[in-house]
Enzyme design. Structure first.
Site, PDB file in Angstrom:
ATOM      1  N   CYS A   1      48.786  13.502  38.702  1.00 10.37           N
ATOM      2  CA  CYS A   1      48.930  13.587  37.237  1.00 10.37           C
ATOM      3  C   CYS A   1      50.143  12.837  36.684  1.00 10.37           C
ATOM      4  O   CYS A   1      50.056  12.231  35.626  1.00 10.37           O
ATOM      5  CB  CYS A   1      48.940  15.036  36.783  1.00 10.37           C
ATOM      6  SG  CYS A   1      47.428  15.868  37.258  1.00 10.37           S
TER       7      CYS A   1
ATOM      8  N   HIS B   1      52.530  16.747  30.032  1.00 11.69           N
ATOM      9  CA  HIS B   1      51.202  16.600  30.648  1.00 11.69           C
ATOM     10  C   HIS B   1      50.266  17.670  30.078  1.00 11.69           C
ATOM     11  O   HIS B   1      50.599  18.856  30.048  1.00 11.69           O
ATOM     12  CB  HIS B   1      51.347  16.743  32.162  1.00 11.69           C
ATOM     13  CG  HIS B   1      50.052  16.771  32.891  1.00 11.69           C
ATOM     14  ND1 HIS B   1      48.986  15.957  32.562  1.00 11.69           N
ATOM     15  CD2 HIS B   1      49.635  17.533  33.943  1.00 11.69           C
ATOM     16  CE1 HIS B   1      47.978  16.209  33.379  1.00 11.69           C
ATOM     17  NE2 HIS B   1      48.335  17.163  34.212  1.00 11.69           N
TER      18      HIS B   1
ATOM     19  N   ASN C   1      42.273  18.508  31.045  1.00 13.83           N
ATOM     20  CA  ASN C   1      43.331  17.818  31.794  1.00 13.83           C
ATOM     21  C   ASN C   1      42.777  16.477  32.293  1.00 13.83           C
ATOM     22  O   ASN C   1      41.908  16.445  33.153  1.00 13.83           O
ATOM     23  CB  ASN C   1      43.743  18.729  32.959  1.00 13.83           C
ATOM     24  CG  ASN C   1      44.788  18.125  33.858  1.00 13.83           C
ATOM     25  OD1 ASN C   1      45.063  16.927  33.800  1.00 13.83           O
ATOM     26  ND2 ASN C   1      45.364  18.947  34.707  1.00 13.83           N
TER      27      ASN C   1
HETATM   28  N1  ACO Z   1      35.928  32.246  33.957  1.00 13.50           N
HETATM   29  C1  ACO Z   1      35.996  33.575  34.111  1.00 13.50           C
HETATM   30  N2  ACO Z   1      36.694  34.171  35.085  1.00 13.50           N
HETATM   31  C2  ACO Z   1      37.383  33.383  35.923  1.00 13.50           C
HETATM   32  C3  ACO Z   1      37.366  31.969  35.812  1.00 13.50           C
HETATM   33  C4  ACO Z   1      36.593  31.416  34.790  1.00 13.50           C
HETATM   34  N3  ACO Z   1      36.513  30.088  34.588  1.00 13.50           N
HETATM   35  N4  ACO Z   1      38.133  31.452  36.785  1.00 13.50           N
HETATM   36  C5  ACO Z   1      38.645  32.476  37.471  1.00 13.50           C
HETATM   37  N5  ACO Z   1      38.163  33.641  36.979  1.00 13.50           N
HETATM   38  C6  ACO Z   1      38.433  35.007  37.417  1.00 13.50           C
HETATM   39  C7  ACO Z   1      38.884  35.053  38.878  1.00 13.50           C
HETATM   40  O1  ACO Z   1      37.773  35.082  39.735  1.00 13.50           O
HETATM   41  C8  ACO Z   1      39.656  36.337  38.906  1.00 13.50           C
HETATM   42  O2  ACO Z   1      38.758  37.422  38.978  1.00 13.50           O
HETATM   43  P1  ACO Z   1      39.127  38.735  39.861  1.00 13.50           P
HETATM   44  O3  ACO Z   1      40.337  39.289  39.219  1.00 13.50           O
HETATM   45  O4  ACO Z   1      37.903  39.548  39.713  1.00 13.50           O
HETATM   46  O5  ACO Z   1      39.378  38.199  41.234  1.00 13.50           O
HETATM   47  C9  ACO Z   1      40.325  36.392  37.531  1.00 13.50           C
HETATM   48  O6  ACO Z   1      39.538  35.528  36.690  1.00 13.50           O
HETATM   49  C10 ACO Z   1      41.746  35.912  37.549  1.00 13.50           C
HETATM   50  O7  ACO Z   1      41.773  34.695  38.266  1.00 13.50           O
HETATM   51  P2  ACO Z   1      43.092  33.868  38.432  1.00 13.50           P
HETATM   52  O8  ACO Z   1      42.801  32.593  39.178  1.00 13.50           O
HETATM   53  O9  ACO Z   1      44.164  34.742  38.972  1.00 13.50           O
HETATM   54  O10 ACO Z   1      43.364  33.528  36.899  1.00 13.50           O
HETATM   55  P3  ACO Z   1      44.667  32.954  36.245  1.00 13.50           P
HETATM   56  O11 ACO Z   1      45.120  33.848  35.171  1.00 13.50           O
HETATM   57  O12 ACO Z   1      45.666  32.495  37.267  1.00 13.50           O
HETATM   58  O13 ACO Z   1      44.083  31.645  35.527  1.00 13.50           O
HETATM   59  C11 ACO Z   1      44.054  29.278  35.863  1.00 13.50           C
HETATM   60  C12 ACO Z   1      43.499  30.614  36.302  1.00 13.50           C
HETATM   61  C13 ACO Z   1      43.666  29.023  34.413  1.00 13.50           C
HETATM   62  C14 ACO Z   1      43.465  28.190  36.746  1.00 13.50           C
HETATM   63  C15 ACO Z   1      45.609  29.310  35.997  1.00 13.50           C
HETATM   64  O14 ACO Z   1      45.974  29.737  37.294  1.00 13.50           O
HETATM   65  C16 ACO Z   1      46.235  27.985  35.725  1.00 13.50           C
HETATM   66  O15 ACO Z   1      46.246  27.511  34.609  1.00 13.50           O
HETATM   67  N6  ACO Z   1      46.850  27.350  36.740  1.00 13.50           N
HETATM   68  C17 ACO Z   1      47.428  26.038  36.587  1.00 13.50           C
HETATM   69  C18 ACO Z   1      46.324  25.055  36.692  1.00 13.50           C
HETATM   70  C19 ACO Z   1      46.716  23.678  36.275  1.00 13.50           C
HETATM   71  O16 ACO Z   1      47.261  23.450  35.228  1.00 13.50           O
HETATM   72  N7  ACO Z   1      46.385  22.759  37.157  1.00 13.50           N
HETATM   73  C20 ACO Z   1      46.508  21.417  36.923  1.00 13.50           C
HETATM   74  C21 ACO Z   1      47.842  20.893  37.315  1.00 13.50           C
HETATM   75  S1  ACO Z   1      47.747  19.687  38.443  1.00 13.50           S
HETATM   76  C22 ACO Z   1      46.937  18.477  37.776  1.00 13.50           C
HETATM   77  O17 ACO Z   1      47.063  18.240  36.615  1.00 13.50           O
HETATM   78  C23 ACO Z   1      46.034  17.720  38.658  1.00 13.50           C
END
Ligand code: ACO
Length: 327
Positions: free
Chosen positions: A117, A254, A284
């Site tokens: 990224c 970003h 993203n």
């Molecule tokens: N829809 C509904 N539920 C979902 C989804 C979805 N799309 N995705 C995950 N869940 C569920 C999970 O299964 C989990 O369920 P459980 O509690 O029954 O196990 C629950 O939601 C919580 O999941 P988490 O992964 O812990 O959710 P979190 O609050 O961490 O959000 C997210 C996930 C949005 C991916 C977050 O971790 C995040 O933003 N991380 C950074 C990601 C990022 O920005 N990456 C890019 C950077 S690198 C680059 O740019 C290449």
């Protein structure tokens, strides 16, 4: 003594026409608009068709727009650097594809960089090195990505986050404040973001190999990394180059996730209004996100000559970079 730096004199961006909304995604995996909006801020993303629009052709479209915006003759360009972590060609480089399509002369250096990224920032810093050392006077910096080809469309944890697109800037040698930046990396922490090359025939029978060729992300680890390191990096940048964050007109971060941007603004104690976002519309787009945001802000009149900007990005590697520039 007057210093020479690369001033951004043209900006362009391109998004493929096909739009995938959160509601569309909810028909593909178990998710919904409310969950995606609340956790990421993203409402829709654009997806390349792989024929008209791929990393190389989108790079060309964004580059053409930037050249037109700058009002320059492409024959005067001396250096093209493209950032892409998802090139459709291993070679020639995306930069050479742009050189050919724009009808640039053969008197131009062309190469690509891959730093996930933050790739566009890495490319920008590289080009600034050529300009500030007096080696070239006019250059093009492009970021282009088709992450849609690498996400697992059955994995709701990643497929909701990404979109395709390209952004580009024309830099011209002018008098002004130098490009000031910090670049950081941690290979030791890199396993939370990974994608292996599909073309490794010796490994086709290996258990788990196919899945490893899709975008893997440990979301919570990446989230924690971003909200810890990005604010710290920006504070370190201000300390290193002796400026106050209050002087900054915009923080161009970003476009990964609204919650990461909001947490960064809060940790820096800066009004969120100074952190513009386009991720609602694009998702993203990896190395395309920063030049595309700058291009949008130029078009809508928010970006004005002389403004002080902090650019910051983070991603696979892990890598994270920040710059202090005068627009
Ligand atoms: N829809 C509904 N539920 C979902 C989804 C979805 N799309 N995705 C995950 N869940 C569920 C999970 O299964 C989990 O369920 P459980 O509690 O029954 O196990 C629950 O939601 C919580 O999941 P988490 O992964 O812990 O959710 P979190 O609050 O961490 O959000 C997210 C996930 C949005 C991916 C977050 O971790 C995040 O933003 N991380 C950074 C990601 C990022 O920005 N990456 C890019 C950077 S690198 C680059 O740019 C290449």
């Amino acid at each position: 003594m007057a210093q020479i730096t690369g001033k951004i004199i043209g900006l362009g961006s391109y998004l493929p026409p096909k739009v995938l909304s959160n509601d569309d995604l909810s028909k593909m995996v178990e998710t919904n608009d409310e969950w995606i909006t609340e956790r990421t801020g993203i409402k829709r993303r654009h997806i390349a068709d792989g024929i008209e629009d791929k990393s190389s052709t989108m790079a060309i479209k964004a580059a053409k727009a930037a050249v037109e915006d700058a009002g320059i003759d492409p024959k005067d360009i001396e250096l093209i650097v493209a950032a892409s972590t998802t090139p459709d060609l291993l070679f020639p480089s995306m930069a050479v594809c742009v050189q050919k399509a724009l009808g640039c002369s053969e008197n131009v250096g062309c190469f690509d960089v891959n730093s996930a990224c933050p790739g566009w920032i890495a490319a920008f810093n590289t080009v600034q090195g050529f300009i500030e050392s007096g080696n070239v006077k006019l250059a093009l910096v492009v970021g282009t990505e088709t992450l849609s080809n690498f996400v697992d469309w059955n994995d709701r944890g990643t497929c909701i986050l990404f979109g395709d697109g390209a952004g580009a800037a024309v830099l011209r040698a002018e008098e002004g404040k130098k490009n000031e930046f910090i670049m950081r990396s941690s290979g030791n922490r890199g396993d939370c973001l990974r994608c292996e090359n599909r073309k490794q025939p010796q490994r086709y029978d290996e258990e788990g190999f196919e899945q490893s060729t899709y975008f893997y992300m440990a979301g919570r680890d990446v989230f924690r990394f971003a909200i810890t390191e990005v604010p710290k990096l920006i504070k370190d940048l201000a300390a290193k180059y002796n400026f106050s964050l209050d002087e900054i007109d915009y923080f161009i971060l970003h476009q990964a996730n609204a919650r990461i941007i909001e947490a960064t603004a809060k940790k820096l104690n800066i009004d969120i209004e100074k952190f513009p976002m386009t991720l609602q519309e694009t998702g993203n787009t990896s190395s395309a996100s920063i030049p595309s945001l700058l291009s949008t802000m130029k078009k809508d009149g928010r970006l004005k000559k002389g403004m002080k900007l902090v650019l910051a990005s983070f991603g696979g590697g892990l890598t994270w970079d920040a710059n202090y520039i005068e627009y």
